[in-house]
Write a protein that holds these residues in place. Structure first.
Motif, PDB file in Angstrom:
ATOM      1  N   LYS A 138       1.014  -1.142  -0.075  1.00 18.46           N
ATOM      2  CA  LYS A 138       0.206   0.481   0.249  1.00 18.46           C
ATOM      3  C   LYS A 138       1.305   1.597   0.107  1.00 18.46           C
ATOM      4  CE  LYS A 138      -4.150   2.775   2.092  1.00 18.46           C
ATOM      5  NZ  LYS A 138      -5.107   2.446   3.199  1.00 18.46           N
ATOM      6  N   TYR A 139       1.987   1.445   0.855  1.00 16.95           N
ATOM      7  CA  TYR A 139       2.952   2.131   1.160  1.00 16.95           C
ATOM      8  C   TYR A 139       3.906   2.028   0.010  1.00 16.95           C
ATOM      9  CZ  TYR A 139      -0.735   3.632   4.117  1.00 16.95           C
ATOM     10  OH  TYR A 139      -1.806   4.274   4.648  1.00 16.95           O
ATOM     11  N   ASN A 140       4.233   1.096  -0.887  1.00 15.24           N
ATOM     12  CA  ASN A 140       5.906   1.308  -1.705  1.00 15.24           C
ATOM     13  C   ASN A 140       6.577   1.320  -1.414  1.00 15.24           C
ATOM     14  OD1 ASN A 140       6.737   0.193  -3.385  1.00 15.24           O
ATOM     15  ND2 ASN A 140       6.870   2.526  -4.554  1.00 15.24           N
ATOM     16  N   THR A 141       6.650   0.649   0.639  1.00 19.38           N
ATOM     17  CA  THR A 141       7.736   0.508   1.097  1.00 19.38           C
ATOM     18  C   THR A 141       7.991  -1.016   1.250  1.00 19.38           C
ATOM     19  OG1 THR A 141       9.071   1.816   3.101  1.00 19.38           O
ATOM     20  CG2 THR A 141       6.523   1.125   3.127  1.00 19.38           C
ATOM     21  N   LYS A 142       9.940  -1.143   1.912  1.00 23.10           N
ATOM     22  CA  LYS A 142       9.978  -1.830   2.425  1.00 23.10           C
ATOM     23  C   LYS A 142      10.261  -1.849   4.236  1.00 23.10           C
ATOM     24  CE  LYS A 142      12.639  -4.302  -1.277  1.00 23.10           C
ATOM     25  NZ  LYS A 142      14.009  -5.111  -1.756  1.00 23.10           N
ATOM     26  N   ASP A 143      10.089  -0.318   4.768  1.00 21.47           N
ATOM     27  CA  ASP A 143      10.348  -0.534   5.651  1.00 21.47           C
ATOM     28  C   ASP A 143       9.853  -0.359   6.693  1.00 21.47           C
ATOM     29  OD1 ASP A 143      13.097   0.412   5.167  1.00 21.47           O
ATOM     30  OD2 ASP A 143      13.099   2.650   4.634  1.00 21.47           O
ATOM     31  N   ILE A 144       8.363  -1.504   6.670  1.00 22.23           N
ATOM     32  CA  ILE A 144       7.839  -2.183   7.660  1.00 22.23           C
ATOM     33  C   ILE A 144       7.817  -2.908   8.338  1.00 22.23           C
ATOM     34  CG2 ILE A 144       5.428  -3.215   7.895  1.00 22.23           C
ATOM     35  CD1 ILE A 144       4.721  -0.331   6.718  1.00 22.23           C
ATOM     36  N   PHE A 145       8.481  -2.985   9.511  1.00 16.46           N
ATOM     37  CA  PHE A 145       8.960  -4.030  10.541  1.00 16.46           C
ATOM     38  C   PHE A 145       7.657  -4.721  11.317  1.00 16.46           C
ATOM     39  CE2 PHE A 145      11.493  -6.474  13.478  1.00 16.46           C
ATOM     40  CZ  PHE A 145      12.445  -7.132  12.836  1.00 16.46           C
ATOM     41  N   PRO A 146       7.164  -5.960  11.359  1.00 18.23           N
ATOM     42  CA  PRO A 146       6.477  -6.713  11.795  1.00 18.23           C
ATOM     43  C   PRO A 146       6.698  -7.703  13.306  1.00 18.23           C
ATOM     44  CG  PRO A 146       6.848  -8.225  10.247  1.00 18.23           C
ATOM     45  CD  PRO A 146       8.192  -6.839  10.184  1.00 18.23           C
ATOM     46  N   MET A 147       6.398  -7.420  13.815  1.00 16.94           N
ATOM     47  CA  MET A 147       6.967  -8.561  15.051  1.00 16.94           C
ATOM     48  C   MET A 147       5.836  -9.736  15.621  1.00 16.94           C
ATOM     49  SD  MET A 147       9.658  -6.842  17.094  1.00 16.94           S
ATOM     50  CE  MET A 147       9.214  -5.277  17.285  1.00 16.94           C
ATOM     51  N   GLY A 148       5.336 -10.989  15.960  1.00 15.57           N
ATOM     52  CA  GLY A 148       4.005 -11.739  16.172  1.00 15.57           C
ATOM     53  C   GLY A 148       4.837 -12.005  17.464  1.00 15.57           C
ATOM     54  N   ALA A 149       4.038 -13.741  18.085  1.00 13.88           N
ATOM     55  CA  ALA A 149       4.597 -14.190  18.719  1.00 13.88           C
ATOM     56  C   ALA A 149       4.507 -16.026  18.459  1.00 13.88           C
ATOM     57  CB  ALA A 149       2.524 -14.104  19.197  1.00 13.88           C
ATOM     58  N   GLY A 150       5.588 -15.669  19.440  1.00 11.55           N
ATOM     59  CA  GLY A 150       6.116 -17.492  19.707  1.00 11.55           C
ATOM     60  C   GLY A 150       7.271 -17.509  18.046  1.00 11.55           C
ATOM     61  N   PRO A 151       7.447 -18.815  18.109  1.00 11.84           N
ATOM     62  CA  PRO A 151       8.788 -18.926  16.654  1.00 11.84           C
ATOM     63  C   PRO A 151       7.898 -18.657  15.360  1.00 11.84           C
ATOM     64  CG  PRO A 151       7.782 -21.073  17.979  1.00 11.84           C
ATOM     65  CD  PRO A 151       6.833 -19.749  18.177  1.00 11.84           C
ATOM     66  N   CYS A 152       9.440 -19.036  14.135  1.00 13.17           N
ATOM     67  CA  CYS A 152       8.871 -18.545  13.445  1.00 13.17           C
ATOM     68  C   CYS A 152       8.343 -20.008  12.743  1.00 13.17           C
ATOM     69  CB  CYS A 152       9.927 -17.915  12.139  1.00 13.17           C
ATOM     70  SG  CYS A 152       9.385 -18.396  10.628  1.00 13.17           S
ATOM     71  N   VAL A 153       7.396 -19.886  12.430  1.00 12.62           N
ATOM     72  CA  VAL A 153       6.788 -22.569  12.212  1.00 12.62           C
ATOM     73  C   VAL A 153       6.729 -22.038  10.143  1.00 12.62           C
ATOM     74  CG1 VAL A 153       5.923 -22.997  14.421  1.00 12.62           C
ATOM     75  CG2 VAL A 153       4.674 -21.788  12.168  1.00 12.62           C
ATOM     76  N   ILE A 154       6.699 -21.432   9.513  1.00 15.53           N
ATOM     77  CA  ILE A 154       6.718 -21.261   8.423  1.00 15.53           C
ATOM     78  C   ILE A 154       7.271 -22.645   7.318  1.00 15.53           C
ATOM     79  CG2 ILE A 154       6.954 -20.397   5.554  1.00 15.53           C
ATOM     80  CD1 ILE A 154       7.445 -17.660   7.177  1.00 15.53           C
ATOM     81  N   CYS A 155       8.818 -22.909   7.532  1.00 10.42           N
ATOM     82  CA  CYS A 155       8.541 -23.957   7.615  1.00 10.42           C
ATOM     83  C   CYS A 155       8.008 -25.782   9.211  1.00 10.42           C
ATOM     84  CB  CYS A 155      10.224 -24.150   7.431  1.00 10.42           C
ATOM     85  SG  CYS A 155      10.659 -22.489   5.961  1.00 10.42           S
ATOM     86  N   LYS A 156       8.351 -26.772   8.384  1.00  8.74           N
ATOM     87  CA  LYS A 156       8.277 -26.850   8.983  1.00  8.74           C
ATOM     88  C   LYS A 156       9.241 -27.917   9.994  1.00  8.74           C
ATOM     89  CE  LYS A 156       6.513 -32.309   9.335  1.00  8.74           C
ATOM     90  NZ  LYS A 156       6.595 -33.898   8.675  1.00  8.74           N
ATOM     91  N   ASN A 157      10.439 -27.906   9.646  1.00 13.46           N
ATOM     92  CA  ASN A 157      11.080 -28.178  10.214  1.00 13.46           C
ATOM     93  C   ASN A 157      11.950 -26.741   9.935  1.00 13.46           C
ATOM     94  OD1 ASN A 157      11.467 -30.643  10.863  1.00 13.46           O
ATOM     95  ND2 ASN A 157      11.362 -31.206   9.335  1.00 13.46           N
ATOM     96  N   CYS A 158      12.799 -25.793  10.557  1.00 10.88           N
ATOM     97  CA  CYS A 158      13.640 -24.495  10.517  1.00 10.88           C
ATOM     98  C   CYS A 158      14.768 -25.112  10.199  1.00 10.88           C
ATOM     99  CB  CYS A 158      13.024 -23.664  11.914  1.00 10.88           C
ATOM    100  SG  CYS A 158      14.450 -22.005  11.383  1.00 10.88           S
ATOM    101  N   SER A 159      15.480 -24.123   9.214  1.00  5.13           N
ATOM    102  CA  SER A 159      16.838 -24.807   8.656  1.00  5.13           C
ATOM    103  C   SER A 159      18.067 -24.348   9.540  1.00  5.13           C
ATOM    104  CB  SER A 159      17.469 -23.884   7.398  1.00  5.13           C
ATOM    105  OG  SER A 159      17.469 -22.668   7.496  1.00  5.13           O
TER     106      SER A 159
END
Ligand code: SF4
Length: 184
Positions: free
Chosen positions: A112-133
């Protein structure tokens, strides 16, 4: 420097589906090693197994410097119905839904704002991959998608929620998860 407007970002975050969203200044964030020590206790079982968790995410001083490149922030909460708050499987599922929300929100704001300068933080570990590399000592597979938690950065979430007039939870049959978006 994008000079994004906090009020606009709050509107965006609420329109995207968060229940609450409040602004803060990044230099108001409080940090403590104690949250990283909680990670070390490894109650979640992810310590030392994930690029987005300690120690893989990096040392607190370096992380703090990275965050200080931003000036403004919005802390928000997604609220979810919960059947049994003691059921770890259920609460983990809700946490992952919240993190997916945070990833989508971040993408939406960047587009929307045509920027890369948005930094998000969530909760707990990253679970995108079944086993983190991280476990294999290999680089993160989706560095643009992976998000860390505020606690892994040593941020005192209790302090920021309190200063923004928010609570950790709102009722016994719902679960609130916290996310943070930083920007300029
Ligand atoms: S994207 Fe995959 S490799 Fe990267 S932190 Fe997440 S789980 Fe680990």
């Amino acid at each position: 420097m994008n000079n994004l407007n906090e009020e606009k970002i709050i509107k965006d975050v609420l329109n995207f589906g968060a229940k609450y969203a409040k602004p803060f200044k990044v230099d108001e964030l409080e940090f403590s090693n104690k949250f990283r020590d909680y990670c070390k206790d490894n109650l979640c079982g992810h310590y030392g197994t994930n690029w987005m968790c300690p120690p893989g995410v990096g040392e607190i001083d370096k992380l703090k410097c990275d965050l200080m490149k931003f000036t403004k922030g919005v802390v928000y909460q997604t609220i979810h119905p919960v059947k049994n708050i003691k059921d770890r499987k259920e609460t983990d599922r809700i946490r992952d839904t919240h993190n997916q929300f945070t990833r989508s929100l971040s993408k939406h704001l960047k587009n929307k704002y045509n920027t890369k300068d948005i930094f998000p933080m969530g909760a707990g570990p990253c679970v995108i991959c079944k086993n983190c590399s991280y476990i294999k000592g290999e680089e993160c597979i989706y560095p643009e998608e992976a998000i860390s938690s505020a606690e892994a950065y040593g941020i005192d979430l209790g302090a920021i929620l309190k200063s923004c007039g928010l609570k950790f939870n709102y009722s016994e049959d719902t679960l609130a998860y916290v996310g943070i978006i930083l920007f300029h």
